[in-house]
Design a protein around this motif. Structure first.
Motif, PDB file in Angstrom:
ATOM      1  N   GLN A 108       0.834  -1.198   0.000  1.00 27.18           N
ATOM      2  CA  GLN A 108       0.000   0.000   0.000  1.00 27.18           C
ATOM      3  C   GLN A 108       0.867   1.247   0.000  1.00 27.18           C
ATOM      4  O   GLN A 108       2.026   1.227   0.403  1.00 27.18           O
ATOM      5  CB  GLN A 108      -0.949   0.003   1.193  1.00 27.18           C
ATOM      6  CG  GLN A 108      -0.301  -0.097   2.552  1.00 27.18           C
ATOM      7  CD  GLN A 108      -1.337  -0.117   3.666  1.00 27.18           C
ATOM      8  OE1 GLN A 108      -2.477   0.290   3.494  1.00 27.18           O
ATOM      9  NE2 GLN A 108      -0.936  -0.588   4.830  1.00 27.18           N
ATOM     10  N   SER A 109       0.288   2.324  -0.487  1.00 32.54           N
ATOM     11  CA  SER A 109       0.974   3.608  -0.530  1.00 32.54           C
ATOM     12  C   SER A 109      -0.068   4.703  -0.393  1.00 32.54           C
ATOM     13  O   SER A 109      -1.268   4.447  -0.429  1.00 32.54           O
ATOM     14  CB  SER A 109       1.740   3.771  -1.851  1.00 32.54           C
ATOM     15  OG  SER A 109       0.837   3.763  -2.947  1.00 32.54           O
ATOM     16  N   GLY A 110       0.401   5.918  -0.244  1.00 24.05           N
ATOM     17  CA  GLY A 110      -0.541   7.031  -0.128  1.00 24.05           C
ATOM     18  C   GLY A 110      -0.152   7.965   0.992  1.00 24.05           C
ATOM     19  O   GLY A 110       1.001   8.358   1.112  1.00 24.05           O
ATOM     20  N   GLY A 111      -1.127   8.303   1.835  1.00 21.49           N
ATOM     21  CA  GLY A 111      -0.875   9.276   2.881  1.00 21.49           C
ATOM     22  C   GLY A 111      -0.929  10.682   2.323  1.00 21.49           C
ATOM     23  O   GLY A 111      -1.598  10.951   1.324  1.00 21.49           O
ATOM     24  N   TYR A 112      -0.178  11.578   2.926  1.00 23.57           N
ATOM     25  CA  TYR A 112      -0.229  12.976   2.494  1.00 23.57           C
ATOM     26  C   TYR A 112       0.354  13.175   1.100  1.00 23.57           C
ATOM     27  O   TYR A 112       0.055  14.151   0.419  1.00 23.57           O
ATOM     28  CB  TYR A 112       0.504  13.862   3.505  1.00 23.57           C
ATOM     29  CG  TYR A 112       2.006  13.719   3.490  1.00 23.57           C
ATOM     30  CD1 TYR A 112       2.798  14.555   2.706  1.00 23.57           C
ATOM     31  CD2 TYR A 112       2.640  12.743   4.253  1.00 23.57           C
ATOM     32  CE1 TYR A 112       4.175  14.426   2.685  1.00 23.57           C
ATOM     33  CE2 TYR A 112       4.014  12.607   4.238  1.00 23.57           C
ATOM     34  CZ  TYR A 112       4.781  13.455   3.459  1.00 23.57           C
ATOM     35  OH  TYR A 112       6.144  13.313   3.431  1.00 23.57           O
ATOM     36  N   LYS A 113       1.192  12.238   0.635  1.00 20.00           N
ATOM     37  CA  LYS A 113       1.775  12.346  -0.702  1.00 20.00           C
ATOM     38  C   LYS A 113       0.785  11.953  -1.791  1.00 20.00           C
ATOM     39  O   LYS A 113       0.973  12.296  -2.954  1.00 20.00           O
ATOM     40  CB  LYS A 113       3.019  11.457  -0.806  1.00 20.00           C
ATOM     41  CG  LYS A 113       4.186  11.909   0.057  1.00 20.00           C
ATOM     42  CD  LYS A 113       5.382  11.004  -0.158  1.00 20.00           C
ATOM     43  CE  LYS A 113       6.572  11.453   0.679  1.00 20.00           C
ATOM     44  NZ  LYS A 113       7.746  10.564   0.486  1.00 20.00           N
ATOM     45  N   LEU A 134      -0.051  -5.864  -6.252  1.00 17.59           N
ATOM     46  CA  LEU A 134      -1.151  -4.917  -6.104  1.00 17.59           C
ATOM     47  C   LEU A 134      -0.803  -3.911  -5.019  1.00 17.59           C
ATOM     48  O   LEU A 134      -0.442  -4.289  -3.904  1.00 17.59           O
ATOM     49  CB  LEU A 134      -2.439  -5.656  -5.720  1.00 17.59           C
ATOM     50  CG  LEU A 134      -2.981  -6.663  -6.730  1.00 17.59           C
ATOM     51  CD1 LEU A 134      -4.248  -7.318  -6.188  1.00 17.59           C
ATOM     52  CD2 LEU A 134      -3.262  -6.005  -8.069  1.00 17.59           C
ATOM     53  N   ASN A 135      -0.917  -2.649  -5.355  1.00 18.76           N
ATOM     54  CA  ASN A 135      -0.565  -1.587  -4.421  1.00 18.76           C
ATOM     55  C   ASN A 135      -1.823  -0.792  -4.094  1.00 18.76           C
ATOM     56  O   ASN A 135      -2.315  -0.021  -4.909  1.00 18.76           O
ATOM     57  CB  ASN A 135       0.493  -0.684  -5.054  1.00 18.76           C
ATOM     58  CG  ASN A 135       1.194   0.176  -4.029  1.00 18.76           C
ATOM     59  OD1 ASN A 135       1.140  -0.087  -2.835  1.00 18.76           O
ATOM     60  ND2 ASN A 135       1.856   1.212  -4.495  1.00 18.76           N
ATOM     61  N   PHE A 136      -2.369  -0.989  -2.892  1.00 22.67           N
ATOM     62  CA  PHE A 136      -3.598  -0.309  -2.499  1.00 22.67           C
ATOM     63  C   PHE A 136      -3.304   1.127  -2.068  1.00 22.67           C
ATOM     64  O   PHE A 136      -2.347   1.388  -1.341  1.00 22.67           O
ATOM     65  CB  PHE A 136      -4.280  -1.049  -1.348  1.00 22.67           C
ATOM     66  CG  PHE A 136      -4.695  -2.450  -1.688  1.00 22.67           C
ATOM     67  CD1 PHE A 136      -5.388  -2.721  -2.853  1.00 22.67           C
ATOM     68  CD2 PHE A 136      -4.391  -3.505  -0.848  1.00 22.67           C
ATOM     69  CE1 PHE A 136      -5.776  -4.011  -3.174  1.00 22.67           C
ATOM     70  CE2 PHE A 136      -4.766  -4.797  -1.150  1.00 22.67           C
ATOM     71  CZ  PHE A 136      -5.462  -5.049  -2.318  1.00 22.67           C
ATOM     72  N   CYS A 137      -4.152   2.023  -2.503  1.00 22.65           N
ATOM     73  CA  CYS A 137      -4.006   3.430  -2.144  1.00 22.65           C
ATOM     74  C   CYS A 137      -4.811   3.723  -0.880  1.00 22.65           C
ATOM     75  O   CYS A 137      -5.938   3.256  -0.727  1.00 22.65           O
ATOM     76  CB  CYS A 137      -4.498   4.305  -3.298  1.00 22.65           C
ATOM     77  SG  CYS A 137      -4.393   6.077  -2.972  1.00 22.65           S
ATOM     78  N   HIS A 138      -4.232   4.499   0.030  1.00 25.72           N
ATOM     79  CA  HIS A 138      -4.961   4.880   1.238  1.00 25.72           C
ATOM     80  C   HIS A 138      -4.755   6.361   1.522  1.00 25.72           C
ATOM     81  O   HIS A 138      -3.844   7.008   0.995  1.00 25.72           O
ATOM     82  CB  HIS A 138      -4.513   4.040   2.441  1.00 25.72           C
ATOM     83  CG  HIS A 138      -3.076   4.258   2.836  1.00 25.72           C
ATOM     84  ND1 HIS A 138      -2.671   5.306   3.623  1.00 25.72           N
ATOM     85  CD2 HIS A 138      -1.956   3.557   2.545  1.00 25.72           C
ATOM     86  CE1 HIS A 138      -1.364   5.244   3.802  1.00 25.72           C
ATOM     87  NE2 HIS A 138      -0.902   4.192   3.157  1.00 25.72           N
ATOM     88  N   GLY A 139      -5.616   6.891   2.354  1.00 28.50           N
ATOM     89  CA  GLY A 139      -5.514   8.290   2.740  1.00 28.50           C
ATOM     90  C   GLY A 139      -4.582   8.476   3.918  1.00 28.50           C
ATOM     91  O   GLY A 139      -3.772   7.603   4.249  1.00 28.50           O
ATOM     92  N   CYS A 140      -4.713   9.601   4.591  1.00 27.70           N
ATOM     93  CA  CYS A 140      -3.801   9.924   5.695  1.00 27.70           C
ATOM     94  C   CYS A 140      -4.105   9.137   6.965  1.00 27.70           C
ATOM     95  O   CYS A 140      -3.237   9.002   7.829  1.00 27.70           O
ATOM     96  CB  CYS A 140      -3.873  11.421   6.006  1.00 27.70           C
ATOM     97  SG  CYS A 140      -3.271  12.471   4.664  1.00 27.70           S
ATOM     98  N   THR A 141      -5.323   8.629   7.099  1.00 27.35           N
ATOM     99  CA  THR A 141      -5.714   8.032   8.378  1.00 27.35           C
ATOM    100  C   THR A 141      -6.196   6.591   8.284  1.00 27.35           C
ATOM    101  O   THR A 141      -6.525   5.996   9.311  1.00 27.35           O
ATOM    102  CB  THR A 141      -6.844   8.870   9.017  1.00 27.35           C
ATOM    103  OG1 THR A 141      -7.974   8.905   8.132  1.00 27.35           O
ATOM    104  CG2 THR A 141      -6.368  10.294   9.291  1.00 27.35           C
ATOM    105  N   ASP A 142      -6.267   6.009   7.092  1.00 25.30           N
ATOM    106  CA  ASP A 142      -6.867   4.679   6.981  1.00 25.30           C
ATOM    107  C   ASP A 142      -5.895   3.581   6.568  1.00 25.30           C
ATOM    108  O   ASP A 142      -6.306   2.448   6.323  1.00 25.30           O
ATOM    109  CB  ASP A 142      -8.041   4.709   5.990  1.00 25.30           C
ATOM    110  CG  ASP A 142      -7.602   5.071   4.574  1.00 25.30           C
ATOM    111  OD1 ASP A 142      -6.508   5.640   4.424  1.00 25.30           O
ATOM    112  OD2 ASP A 142      -8.355   4.796   3.627  1.00 25.30           O
ATOM    113  N   GLY A 143      -4.601   3.870   6.500  1.00 26.45           N
ATOM    114  CA  GLY A 143      -3.634   2.875   6.053  1.00 26.45           C
ATOM    115  C   GLY A 143      -3.571   1.649   6.942  1.00 26.45           C
ATOM    116  O   GLY A 143      -3.354   0.534   6.467  1.00 26.45           O
ATOM    117  N   HIS A 144      -3.787   1.835   8.252  1.00 24.68           N
ATOM    118  CA  HIS A 144      -3.658   0.707   9.180  1.00 24.68           C
ATOM    119  C   HIS A 144      -4.782  -0.309   9.039  1.00 24.68           C
ATOM    120  O   HIS A 144      -4.654  -1.447   9.502  1.00 24.68           O
ATOM    121  CB  HIS A 144      -3.624   1.222  10.617  1.00 24.68           C
ATOM    122  CG  HIS A 144      -4.890   1.892  11.060  1.00 24.68           C
ATOM    123  ND1 HIS A 144      -5.251   3.151  10.630  1.00 24.68           N
ATOM    124  CD2 HIS A 144      -5.891   1.475  11.877  1.00 24.68           C
ATOM    125  CE1 HIS A 144      -6.411   3.488  11.172  1.00 24.68           C
ATOM    126  NE2 HIS A 144      -6.817   2.487  11.933  1.00 24.68           N
TER     127      HIS A 144
END
Length: 273
Positions: A108-113, A134-144
């Motif tokens: 997974q990747s994402g966050g503020y970037k 497969l690389n799942f995209c997540h936001g700043c608070t839902d990666g966990h």
């Protein structure tokens, strides 16, 4: 209440996982969505009612549905038995996909970037095995929310593929190492991020060569040569060296790496690339 939580999770998952058409080709988008929604034949009839498991009637037979419902454990109070049941479903999904030749790993990747659809799916090779990543995209608070799901799935897939899982030191091995000292300067060992090694030793009248699979256990590197046939192109103008669990110790300090063979020759190799 359960339906409300499920609806919210679906919305969050769709927002974090969606691929924008402008970021990727329609062909890649189609392949990505088909893989997420693919049902292995052995899981077509996956729902068996169990009164002790509140979500036993839910089908855990695709990547998207399994990921979605596994996320619910962060919102609903499931019993240890229910969580163990979901863990087993994730493993069974990995087993079913592997059995059909669909070798998949996840990250997974994402966050503020942020993240783009271009990195959502790619092909990698490990131990000469072609794998879809497969690389799942997540936001700043839902990666966990996806960490446990990815961990369980990847652990089982690595086990099925018989590939040693990377650890915190694995990336330090990537590159080319050369022998230290006048008599060993002709030794060159290349370790690729696909876990393939190539060893070349230049001698006065010949070249000795080997290639195969490498793995590491923390600071110990292990080399195993591949099996070769009489027509193998690796033997062109070179004498073959067969390595069977030859071990090196990695010494790493201030971004400088070197390898020391444990036995029998005790070569010392310094990282140059």
């Amino acid at each position: 209440m359960y339906l409300f939580i499920k609806t919210i999770c679906i919305i969050l998952l769709c927002l974090s996982s969606s691929l924008k058409a402008q970021d990727n080709s329609e062909k890649t988008l189609d392949r990505y969505n088909k893989l997420l929604n693919y049902i292995p034949k052995s899981l077509e009839k996956d729902t068996i009612y169990n009164p002790e498991i509140r979500i036993s009637e839910v089908a855990f037979n695709t990547i998207i549905t399994t990921r979605l419902h596994y996320r619910l454990k962060h919102f609903a109070k499931f019993t240890p038995k229910e969580i163990a049941w979901m863990d087993e479903k994730v493993e069974k999904l990995a087993i079913a996909l592997h059995a059909e030749g669909k070798y998949i790993l996840m990250g997974q990747s994402g966050g503020y970037k942020g993240c783009s659809g271009e990195n959502s799916m790619e092909t990698i090779h490990l131990n000469t095995i072609k794998i879809t990543y497969l690389n799942f995209c997540h936001g700043c608070t839902d990666g966990h929310y996806d960490e446990d799901f990815i961990e369980i799935f990847n652990t089982k897939m690595y086990q099925l593929l018989q590939i040693k899982r990377p650890d915190y030191t694995t990336r330090r091995y990537f590159g080319t190492f050369k022998g230290k000292g006048e008599h060993r300067s002709k030794i060159e060992l290349t370790l690729t991020d696909e876990r393939v090694f190539r060893l070349k030793i230049k001698k006065k009248n010949t070249i000795e060569y080997s290639e195969g699979i490498w793995e590491n256990q923390n600071d110990t590197l292990i080399l195993n040569s591949k099996r070769i046939g009489s027509t193998d192109t690796s033997l062109a103008n070179a004498d073959w060296i067969a390595l069977d669990r030859v071990e090196f110790r990695l010494k790493y300090r201030l971004n400088r790496s070197k390898l020391v063979m444990l036995a029998p020759n005790k070569w010392k190799l310094k990282k140059v690339l």
